[in-house]
Design an enzyme around this catalytic site. Structure first.
Site, PDB file in Angstrom:
ATOM      1  N   ASN A   7      -0.038  10.901  -7.952  1.00 24.73           N
ATOM      2  CA  ASN A   7      -0.047  11.651  -8.926  1.00 24.73           C
ATOM      3  C   ASN A   7       1.125  12.338  -9.285  1.00 24.73           C
ATOM      4  O   ASN A   7       1.226  13.825  -8.619  1.00 24.73           O
ATOM      5  CB  ASN A   7      -1.469  12.442  -8.944  1.00 24.73           C
ATOM      6  N   ARG A  91      -1.024   7.258 -11.018  1.00 24.16           N
ATOM      7  CA  ARG A  91      -1.818   7.707 -12.251  1.00 24.16           C
ATOM      8  C   ARG A  91      -0.954   7.842 -13.056  1.00 24.16           C
ATOM      9  O   ARG A  91       0.315   8.713 -12.987  1.00 24.16           O
ATOM     10  CB  ARG A  91      -2.440   9.252 -11.846  1.00 24.16           C
ATOM     11  N   HIS A 180      -8.096  11.900 -19.422  1.00 23.51           N
ATOM     12  CA  HIS A 180      -8.945  12.146 -18.440  1.00 23.51           C
ATOM     13  C   HIS A 180      -9.920  10.913 -18.157  1.00 23.51           C
ATOM     14  O   HIS A 180     -11.042  10.858 -17.647  1.00 23.51           O
ATOM     15  CB  HIS A 180      -9.958  13.193 -18.555  1.00 23.51           C
ATOM     16  N   LEU A 209     -14.679  19.465 -17.641  1.00 23.60           N
ATOM     17  CA  LEU A 209     -14.118  21.003 -17.880  1.00 23.60           C
ATOM     18  C   LEU A 209     -13.379  21.622 -16.861  1.00 23.60           C
ATOM     19  O   LEU A 209     -14.135  21.958 -15.491  1.00 23.60           O
ATOM     20  CB  LEU A 209     -15.557  21.841 -18.048  1.00 23.60           C
ATOM     21  N   ARG A 241      -4.456  25.876 -23.432  1.00 26.03           N
ATOM     22  CA  ARG A 241      -4.270  25.109 -24.697  1.00 26.03           C
ATOM     23  C   ARG A 241      -5.391  25.388 -25.941  1.00 26.03           C
ATOM     24  O   ARG A 241      -6.448  25.635 -25.575  1.00 26.03           O
ATOM     25  CB  ARG A 241      -4.652  23.655 -24.523  1.00 26.03           C
ATOM     26  N   GLU A 385     -11.214  11.595  -8.995  1.00 31.43           N
ATOM     27  CA  GLU A 385     -10.140  10.244  -9.700  1.00 31.43           C
ATOM     28  C   GLU A 385      -9.282   9.776  -8.949  1.00 31.43           C
ATOM     29  O   GLU A 385      -9.063   8.428  -9.053  1.00 31.43           O
ATOM     30  CB  GLU A 385      -9.299  11.482 -10.646  1.00 31.43           C
TER      31      GLU A 385
END
Ligand code: AMP
Length: 398
Positions: A7, A91, A180, A209, A241, A385
């Site tokens: 990643n 990824r 995601h 989250l 954000r 992930e």
């Protein structure tokens, strides 16, 4: 098979070497400050202490080289030679409309990922550099691209179109993509297992989250809506954000404060969210929770706004699916904070949501945290992930 999961960020590189047969991590780590003074590799062999190795890493290729050396060197090593790495799973943040599933990487795929760079200028270029570095250092090893956007490609047109002139979609592919996706797909599949139901029979809402945060509506195993949009700025209030705002405020603030559009977007990406709402106090929910418990206004304000926005999306997605069977919480905050789960669920009584407070205090495993007689099940499902990327990589090669 041994799968190396990579990643790559603009100045960092996270990796895990996973034995896909046993579904176990063999070693993992993180290269930080690539291209910046003070670069280092934090490396951990499973069952051993973390080690920090400082070394100059001018660019991503030297970072990948350092990771491969650590994986094979006497002492730190876990494999005898690089040939023991059967494939690399990368990824990739943005696959545009081109990729609705993972793919083997070849020249045409590289070109297509490059074409998506303008949609994810902070992420896709770094992802490509990571692929290039691995190809040079491990020629002949199969590489697979796993996209954050792919799972959401099943969204219907009415969910992905913005209410702007259609020509902008036709000309520039301006639409909602969602992110995601690997996490949403993994968690929805685990939730079906936990409930003992086929994914094709369930309407699920997944709340990812973390520092970045998104909600998705997963109807009968397919994503039908998600809160992030063309970029990961839309949707929930996040760590730094803003999530959804009235676009007119961009010009308003720019005018009032004498700032450029780029500066305002920087503020919406990096100075907003719970960091901004707490008056610059913290983007870390652990700090905000402490402040909340101490009765401090900045913590209370940020947490309440975060919970309210999330609950609103859950309501919207219940409508989008005409019902919901289960609500899942995942990622750093969703998995660890019983307080935020409680605050969000306090809005959901109309769905028959009722938490079992003892279950809600547990952590670290897949759990049903709703009371046995609750009308809608609520679950905590730790996301993974990297494992999902390793599985995808393996499945494509087999
Ligand atoms: P992620 O982006 O998934 O790594 O999640 C990072 C976010 O999870 C940060 O805001 C952390 O503060 C939050 N987080 C991690 N552990 C906890 C915890 N025990 N309690 C509350 N928030 C946590």
């Amino acid at each position: 098979m041994n799968i190396l999961v990579i990643n790559c960020g603009s100045s960092s590189l996270k990796f895990q070497l996973i034995d896909s047969g046993q579904e176990q991590v063999i070693a993992k780590g993180l290269c930080e400050r690539i291209g910046i003074e003070g670069s280092r590799l934090v490396y951990q062999k499973t069952g051993c202490e973390k080690q920090t190795m400082e070394a100059p890493m001018k660019e991503h290729k030297s970072a990948v080289k350092m990771v491969l050396d650590a994986l094979t060197a006497p002492g730190t090593g876990v494999i005898k030679a690089l040939s023991r790495i059967d494939a690399v799973g990368h990824r990739i943040v943005h696959g545009g409309e081109r990729f609705s599933s993972s793919v083997r990487i070849d020249g045409a795929v590289m070109k297509a990922i490059e074409e998506c760079c303008e949609l994810a200028p902070l992420h896709n270029p770094a992802n490509l550099i990571g692929i290039q570095a691995c190809m040079e250092l491990m020629p002949g090893t199969p590489m697979v691209a796993v996209f954050d956007t792919a799972f959401h490609q099943t969204m219907p047109e009415e969910a992905y179109l913005y209410g702007i002139p259609y020509r902008y979609y036709e000309k520039y592919k301006i639409r909602r993509y969602g992110f995601h996706g690997t996490s949403h797909a993994y968690v929805a599949a685990r939730a079906a297992q936990l409930l003992g139901e086929a994914p094709g029979k369930l309407k699920l809402i997944v709340c990812h989250l973390g520092n970045g945060a998104s909600v998705s509506a997963v109807k009968y195993g397919r994503s039908v809506d998600t809160s992030m949009g063309m970029t990961p700025l839309e949707g929930l209030i996040m760590g730094t954000r803003s999530g959804d705002v009235d676009p007119a405020l961009i010009e308003f603030i720019a005018h009032k404060e004498g700032r450029t559009l780029e500066e305002i977007l920087q503020i919406l990406n990096r100075e907003s969210g719970v960091l901004g709402l707490s008056g610059g106090f913290s983007s870390d929910f652990r700090d905000l929770e402490d402040a909340f418990h101490e009765g401090r206004e900045e913590g209370r304000r940020a947490m309440k706004a975060f919970a309210y926005r999330t609950a609103k999306y859950i309501g919207a997605y219940t409508a989008a699916m005409n019902g919901v069977d289960g609500i899942c919480f995942t990622a750093g905050l969703g998995e660890n904070s019983s307080l935020i789960r409680d605050m969000i669920c306090s809005y959901l009584g109309y769905l028959g949501v009722c938490l079992d407070q003892e279950q809600n205090q547990k952590r670290g495993e897949d759990l049903i945290i709703s009371a046995p007689d609750a009308g809608t099940k609520v679950m905590v499902i730790p996301t993974n992930e990297e494992l999902a990327i390793a599985r995808e990589t393996c499945a494509l090669l087999e």
